[in-house]
Design a protein around this motif. Structure first.
Motif, PDB file in Angstrom:
ATOM      1  N   ILE A  97      40.564  -1.737  24.407  1.00  0.00           N
ATOM      2  CA  ILE A  97      39.409  -2.028  25.277  1.00  0.00           C
ATOM      3  C   ILE A  97      38.159  -1.335  24.735  1.00  0.00           C
ATOM      4  O   ILE A  97      37.056  -1.889  24.784  1.00  0.00           O
ATOM      5  N   GLN A  98      38.317  -0.121  24.196  1.00  0.00           N
ATOM      6  CA  GLN A  98      37.165   0.589  23.632  1.00  0.00           C
ATOM      7  C   GLN A  98      36.568  -0.185  22.460  1.00  0.00           C
ATOM      8  O   GLN A  98      35.342  -0.235  22.300  1.00  0.00           O
ATOM      9  N   PHE A  99      37.424  -0.791  21.635  1.00  0.00           N
ATOM     10  CA  PHE A  99      36.936  -1.630  20.532  1.00  0.00           C
ATOM     11  C   PHE A  99      36.104  -2.792  21.081  1.00  0.00           C
ATOM     12  O   PHE A  99      35.016  -3.088  20.578  1.00  0.00           O
ATOM     13  N   TRP A 100      36.639  -3.475  22.111  1.00  0.00           N
ATOM     14  CA  TRP A 100      35.930  -4.624  22.670  1.00  0.00           C
ATOM     15  C   TRP A 100      34.611  -4.202  23.313  1.00  0.00           C
ATOM     16  O   TRP A 100      33.616  -4.932  23.251  1.00  0.00           O
ATOM     17  N   MET A 101      34.581  -3.003  23.920  1.00  0.00           N
ATOM     18  CA  MET A 101      33.323  -2.508  24.490  1.00  0.00           C
ATOM     19  C   MET A 101      32.278  -2.310  23.400  1.00  0.00           C
ATOM     20  O   MET A 101      31.096  -2.636  23.586  1.00  0.00           O
ATOM     21  N   LYS A 102      32.704  -1.799  22.246  1.00  0.00           N
ATOM     22  CA  LYS A 102      31.758  -1.617  21.139  1.00  0.00           C
ATOM     23  C   LYS A 102      31.244  -2.966  20.643  1.00  0.00           C
ATOM     24  O   LYS A 102      30.069  -3.098  20.278  1.00  0.00           O
ATOM     25  N   GLU A 103      32.123  -3.963  20.620  1.00  0.00           N
ATOM     26  CA  GLU A 103      31.697  -5.312  20.233  1.00  0.00           C
ATOM     27  C   GLU A 103      30.639  -5.846  21.209  1.00  0.00           C
ATOM     28  O   GLU A 103      29.654  -6.459  20.796  1.00  0.00           O
ATOM     29  N   ILE A 104      30.870  -5.608  22.488  1.00  0.00           N
ATOM     30  CA  ILE A 104      29.910  -6.054  23.509  1.00  0.00           C
ATOM     31  C   ILE A 104      28.579  -5.341  23.315  1.00  0.00           C
ATOM     32  O   ILE A 104      27.517  -5.964  23.299  1.00  0.00           O
ATOM     33  N   GLU A 105      28.633  -4.023  23.145  1.00  0.00           N
ATOM     34  CA  GLU A 105      27.404  -3.234  22.986  1.00  0.00           C
ATOM     35  C   GLU A 105      26.634  -3.629  21.734  1.00  0.00           C
ATOM     36  O   GLU A 105      25.411  -3.539  21.699  1.00  0.00           O
ATOM     37  N   SER A 106      27.358  -4.080  20.687  1.00  0.00           N
ATOM     38  CA  SER A 106      26.707  -4.484  19.437  1.00  0.00           C
ATOM     39  C   SER A 106      26.046  -5.856  19.540  1.00  0.00           C
ATOM     40  O   SER A 106      25.162  -6.178  18.746  1.00  0.00           O
ATOM     41  N   ASN A 107      26.494  -6.662  20.481  1.00  0.00           N
ATOM     42  CA  ASN A 107      26.026  -8.050  20.558  1.00  0.00           C
ATOM     43  C   ASN A 107      25.211  -8.381  21.800  1.00  0.00           C
ATOM     44  O   ASN A 107      24.549  -9.422  21.840  1.00  0.00           O
ATOM     45  N   LEU A 108      25.276  -7.534  22.831  1.00  0.00           N
ATOM     46  CA  LEU A 108      24.622  -7.827  24.104  1.00  0.00           C
ATOM     47  C   LEU A 108      23.943  -6.589  24.672  1.00  0.00           C
ATOM     48  O   LEU A 108      24.304  -5.462  24.333  1.00  0.00           O
ATOM     49  N   SER A 109      23.023  -6.815  25.578  1.00  0.00           N
ATOM     50  CA  SER A 109      22.416  -5.714  26.320  1.00  0.00           C
ATOM     51  C   SER A 109      23.225  -5.474  27.590  1.00  0.00           C
ATOM     52  O   SER A 109      23.397  -6.383  28.404  1.00  0.00           O
ATOM     53  N   LEU A 110      23.741  -4.262  27.746  1.00  0.00           N
ATOM     54  CA  LEU A 110      24.549  -3.954  28.930  1.00  0.00           C
ATOM     55  C   LEU A 110      23.735  -4.071  30.215  1.00  0.00           C
ATOM     56  O   LEU A 110      24.308  -4.223  31.291  1.00  0.00           O
ATOM     57  N   ASP A 111      22.410  -4.006  30.102  1.00  0.00           N
ATOM     58  CA  ASP A 111      21.559  -4.162  31.282  1.00  0.00           C
ATOM     59  C   ASP A 111      21.551  -5.604  31.794  1.00  0.00           C
ATOM     60  O   ASP A 111      21.216  -5.850  32.943  1.00  0.00           O
ATOM     61  N   LEU A 112      21.925  -6.542  30.923  1.00  0.00           N
ATOM     62  CA  LEU A 112      21.852  -7.956  31.292  1.00  0.00           C
ATOM     63  C   LEU A 112      23.211  -8.587  31.557  1.00  0.00           C
ATOM     64  O   LEU A 112      23.281  -9.728  31.997  1.00  0.00           O
ATOM     65  N   ILE A 113      24.280  -7.859  31.285  1.00  0.00           N
ATOM     66  CA  ILE A 113      25.623  -8.424  31.381  1.00  0.00           C
ATOM     67  C   ILE A 113      26.397  -7.773  32.526  1.00  0.00           C
ATOM     68  O   ILE A 113      26.221  -6.603  32.814  1.00  0.00           O
ATOM     69  N   SER A 114      27.238  -8.552  33.199  1.00  0.00           N
ATOM     70  CA  SER A 114      28.133  -8.019  34.234  1.00  0.00           C
ATOM     71  C   SER A 114      29.535  -7.911  33.651  1.00  0.00           C
ATOM     72  O   SER A 114      30.025  -8.872  33.042  1.00  0.00           O
ATOM     73  N   LEU A 115      30.165  -6.758  33.828  1.00  0.00           N
ATOM     74  CA  LEU A 115      31.480  -6.493  33.242  1.00  0.00           C
ATOM     75  C   LEU A 115      32.463  -6.049  34.308  1.00  0.00           C
ATOM     76  O   LEU A 115      32.106  -5.306  35.228  1.00  0.00           O
ATOM     77  N   ILE A 116      33.728  -6.483  34.164  1.00  0.00           N
ATOM     78  CA  ILE A 116      34.806  -5.903  34.949  1.00  0.00           C
ATOM     79  C   ILE A 116      36.013  -5.717  34.036  1.00  0.00           C
ATOM     80  O   ILE A 116      36.167  -6.415  33.030  1.00  0.00           O
ATOM     81  N   LEU A 117      36.856  -4.762  34.393  1.00  0.00           N
ATOM     82  CA  LEU A 117      38.079  -4.484  33.647  1.00  0.00           C
ATOM     83  C   LEU A 117      39.259  -5.069  34.406  1.00  0.00           C
ATOM     84  O   LEU A 117      39.386  -4.871  35.617  1.00  0.00           O
ATOM     85  N   VAL A 118      40.130  -5.788  33.684  1.00  0.00           N
ATOM     86  CA  VAL A 118      41.262  -6.458  34.313  1.00  0.00           C
ATOM     87  C   VAL A 118      42.571  -6.005  33.655  1.00  0.00           C
ATOM     88  O   VAL A 118      42.742  -6.173  32.447  1.00  0.00           O
ATOM     89  N   GLY A 119      43.473  -5.440  34.457  1.00  0.00           N
ATOM     90  CA  GLY A 119      44.821  -5.118  34.004  1.00  0.00           C
ATOM     91  C   GLY A 119      45.744  -6.244  34.433  1.00  0.00           C
ATOM     92  O   GLY A 119      46.039  -6.389  35.623  1.00  0.00           O
ATOM     93  N   ASN A 120      46.176  -7.077  33.488  1.00  0.00           N
ATOM     94  CA  ASN A 120      46.979  -8.256  33.803  1.00  0.00           C
ATOM     95  C   ASN A 120      48.476  -7.958  33.706  1.00  0.00           C
ATOM     96  O   ASN A 120      48.893  -6.959  33.156  1.00  0.00           O
ATOM     97  N   LYS A 121      49.278  -8.875  34.249  1.00  0.00           N
ATOM     98  CA  LYS A 121      50.750  -8.807  34.286  1.00  0.00           C
ATOM     99  C   LYS A 121      51.234  -7.707  35.240  1.00  0.00           C
ATOM    100  O   LYS A 121      52.234  -7.042  35.003  1.00  0.00           O
ATOM    101  N   SER A 122      50.513  -7.537  36.342  1.00  0.00           N
ATOM    102  CA  SER A 122      50.853  -6.482  37.307  1.00  0.00           C
ATOM    103  C   SER A 122      52.154  -6.751  38.050  1.00  0.00           C
ATOM    104  O   SER A 122      52.649  -5.884  38.775  1.00  0.00           O
TER     105      SER A 122
END
Length: 197
Positions: A97-122
């Motif tokens: 997830i930390q890798f994907w967060m860095k990808e998001i930060e490199s490509n988008l402005s966190l001020d403009l994007i809405s994010l949620i974390l999902v733990g699947n297969k519960s």
């Protein structure tokens, strides 16, 4: 009813975490346990009502395999929301997830994007990532945490509804007071049987 608000949502995470199962359960209300990994990108649309407004969600399912990461990056363009998905039975998908967060930060402005974390297969008993660990990561990222099961249809509607609310707020379409940190929701997960998604 006001005119339709349209938002682009991306499902992001490693291969095998159940992104495609989440998308199919949400849009088609179907669970298909046996499917091939997404090659590149899949795309679906769903219309919902939020705060008495018509909202069209354009949902992009991305491939988690490394060879598709360049394709995945192109999908970031004009994204309004991202569901960061990991598998609660797979430690490596959680760590990535930390890798994907860095990808998001490199490509988008966190001020403009809405994010949620999902733990699947519960629904699976043999989990390696506890709810508490998921919550702690979400809090460190200052986003909300949801646990879902595409097999049991747990938590998926709530996750998409709440990210829609966050996008409406971030785009100043509504003035509702929605916290990005305190809005941590975990649906009742009922362990029943082993599943793939």
């Amino acid at each position: 009813m006001d005119s339709t608000d349209t938002f682009k949502i991306i499902l992001l995470g490693e291969s095998g975490v159940g992104k495609t199962c989440i998308l199919r359960r949400y849009v088609d209300n179907k669970f298909q346990p046996a499917h091939l990994s997404t090659f590149g990108i899949d795309f679906r649309i769903k219309k919902i009502n939020v705060y008495d407004r018509s909202v069209k969600l354009k949902i992009w399912d991305t491939a988690g395999q490394e060879r598709y990461h360049n394709i995945t990056k192109t999908t970031f363009k004009n994204a309004d929301g991202i569901l960061l998905v990991f598998d609660v039975t797979d430690e490596s998908s959680f760590e990535r997830i930390q890798f994907w967060m860095k990808e998001i930060e490199s490509n988008l402005s966190l001020d403009l994007i809405s994010l949620i974390l999902v733990g699947n297969k519960s629904d699976i008993k043999e989990r390696t990532i506890s709810k508490e660990k998921g919550i702690k990561l979400a809090e460190s990222l200052k986003i909300s945490y949801y646990e879902t099961s595409a097999l049991e249809n747990i938590g998926i509607d709530n996750a998409f509804m709440d990210i829609a609310k966050l996008m409406l707020k971030k785009n100043k379409i509504v003035d509702e007071d929605i916290s990005l940190v305190e809005n941590i929701k975990i649906e009742n997960d009922i362990p029943k049987k082993k599943s793939c998604c």
